[in-house]
Design an enzyme around this catalytic site. Structure first.
Site, PDB file in Angstrom:
ATOM      1  N   LYS A  35       0.829  -1.205   0.000  1.00  0.00           N
ATOM      2  CA  LYS A  35       0.000   0.000   0.000  1.00  0.00           C
ATOM      3  C   LYS A  35       0.865   1.257   0.000  1.00  0.00           C
ATOM      4  CE  LYS A  35      -3.967  -0.321   0.088  1.00  0.00           C
ATOM      5  NZ  LYS A  35      -4.961  -0.462  -0.996  1.00  0.00           N
ATOM      6  N   HIS A  82      -1.853   3.372  -7.142  1.00  0.00           N
ATOM      7  CA  HIS A  82      -3.123   4.088  -7.339  1.00  0.00           C
ATOM      8  C   HIS A  82      -2.861   5.518  -7.819  1.00  0.00           C
ATOM      9  CE1 HIS A  82      -5.022   0.672  -5.527  1.00  0.00           C
ATOM     10  NE2 HIS A  82      -4.363   0.838  -4.395  1.00  0.00           N
TER      11      HIS A  82
END
Length: 356
Positions: free
Chosen positions: A77, A95
């Site tokens: 992450k 992302h």
């Protein structure tokens, strides 16, 4: 060929229990001549001693920033805010390629430091199919939490568990709230996440309605709103009409009471559920979008971490062969090309200040 040095970093998010490489697969890597350094981590589901036994080096959390320049930093992450200039090659879920919040700043950090993002979402084969993904378990958990919420059995804060324990809670029981003729719709039912959602729903005694590309091309909105539970497992790559809009939430014909957005593409222009502006989390997994009639949202962006061993083991099994072929180009070359295209598309250039 330059020897590969992988550095498994500690995840700074407190609720991130997963790892991209489990100890058994770390042993495969070290046995093949790969140097693997593992940072200590208080929440990683596998203890660091198991990595050490597999031939890995052990180091302090966050020390990746001072790793040798050729080291490849491996994580899952978000990266911590410091150091601002990212000098290494990083493998993780960034992302950052679809206009998500914070995307431009992350790309700027790479251009400032001269590093490279090898985004795991874009590690794909020749046909564009992802080679390592958590999608199945994301869909499984998303559907499971949606059913538990609809039945009045979801309790917060959420805590990691095992599949057997989760399945036990999913079994229908007499007196479950909202369970009379429960109907559930899975959109994106043929993908990894959709398959996981379908399995979880069947474990809960619910036979889902399954929609995929054919059904979303000509969306039957009344049919969508006529289900009790909606699980969205679609990750859009091109703009499509929204599946659920603000005006749909207040319509008189809405039976829908529980929505789980497995994709969590909030903030992106490709979001197919633009009815919320922030994700939920383990502490507060459910957000009420409407009071009368009730409509609850679950949008947790690290769902598989609630089944950390199962999801990490599956992901690691898929990723390890790709790491063993790290220097051969192919899928990793496509990752580099996608990063370079993103830099070009966002017009991020080396030397820009953070305030630009």
């Amino acid at each position: 060929m330059t020897e590969l040095h992988l550095w498994l970093r500690h995840e700074t998010r407190r609720t991130e229990r997963r790892t991209p490489i489990v100890p058994a697969d770390a042993g495969r890597l070290t046995g093949s001549g790969v140097t693997v350094t593992v940072e200590e981590s208080p929440q990683r589901v596998f203890p660091v001693e198991e990595y050490e036994a597999a031939g890995c080096r052990v180091t302090a959390p966050g020390s990746w920033a001072s790793a040798p320049p050729d080291t490849v930093i491996l994580g899952l992450k978000e990266l911590p805010e410091q150091p601002h200039a990212l000098t290494h090659r990083h493998i993780c879920f960034g992302h950052a390629y679809k206009g998500q919040p914070g995307a431009a700043d992350l790309l700027r950090r790479f251009t400032t430091g001269g590093g490279t993002l090898l985004d795991l979402e874009y590690l794909v084969d020749d046909d564009g199919r992802r080679l390592a993904a958590f999608g199945y378990w994301a869909g499984y958990l998303g559907a499971a939490l949606a059913v538990l919420q609809h039945r009045g059995r979801l309790t917060a804060p959420l805590t990691p568990t095992g599949k057997d324990e989760l399945d036990e809670t999913l079994r229908p029981a007499a007196g479950d709230a909202g369970d009379t003729d429960l109907t559930a719709l899975v959109i994106g039912a043929l993908g990894r996440s959709g398959r996981g959602a379908r399995v979880a729903l069947r474990s809960a005694g619910v036979e889902p309605t399954c929609w995929d590309l054919a059904e979303t091309r000509a969306l039957d909105r009344p049919a969508l709103l006529g289900h009790d539970v909606l699980v969205n497992a679609v990750l859009a790559t091109t703009p499509v009409p929204a599946f659920l809009r603000e005006q749909d939430l207040d319509g008189p014909a809405r039976r829908l009471r529980t929505v789980c957005d497995v994709t969590c593409d909030v903030g992106s222009p490709l979001n197919v559920l633009p009815v919320y502006d922030r994700v939920t989390d383990w502490a507060e997994p459910v957000r009420r979008l409407r009071k009368k009639p009730e409509l609850d949202l679950i949008a947790i962006d690290n769902l598989p971490s609630l089944l950390p061993k199962e999801s990490s083991t599956d992901f690691s099994a898929a990723l390890t062969p790709q790491l063993l072929d790290f220097h051969t180009g192919g899928a990793w070359g496509r990752c580099r090309e996608r990063f370079q295209a993103a830099i070009s598309e966002s017009a991020v250039t080396k030397g820009e200040s953070r305030g630009d």
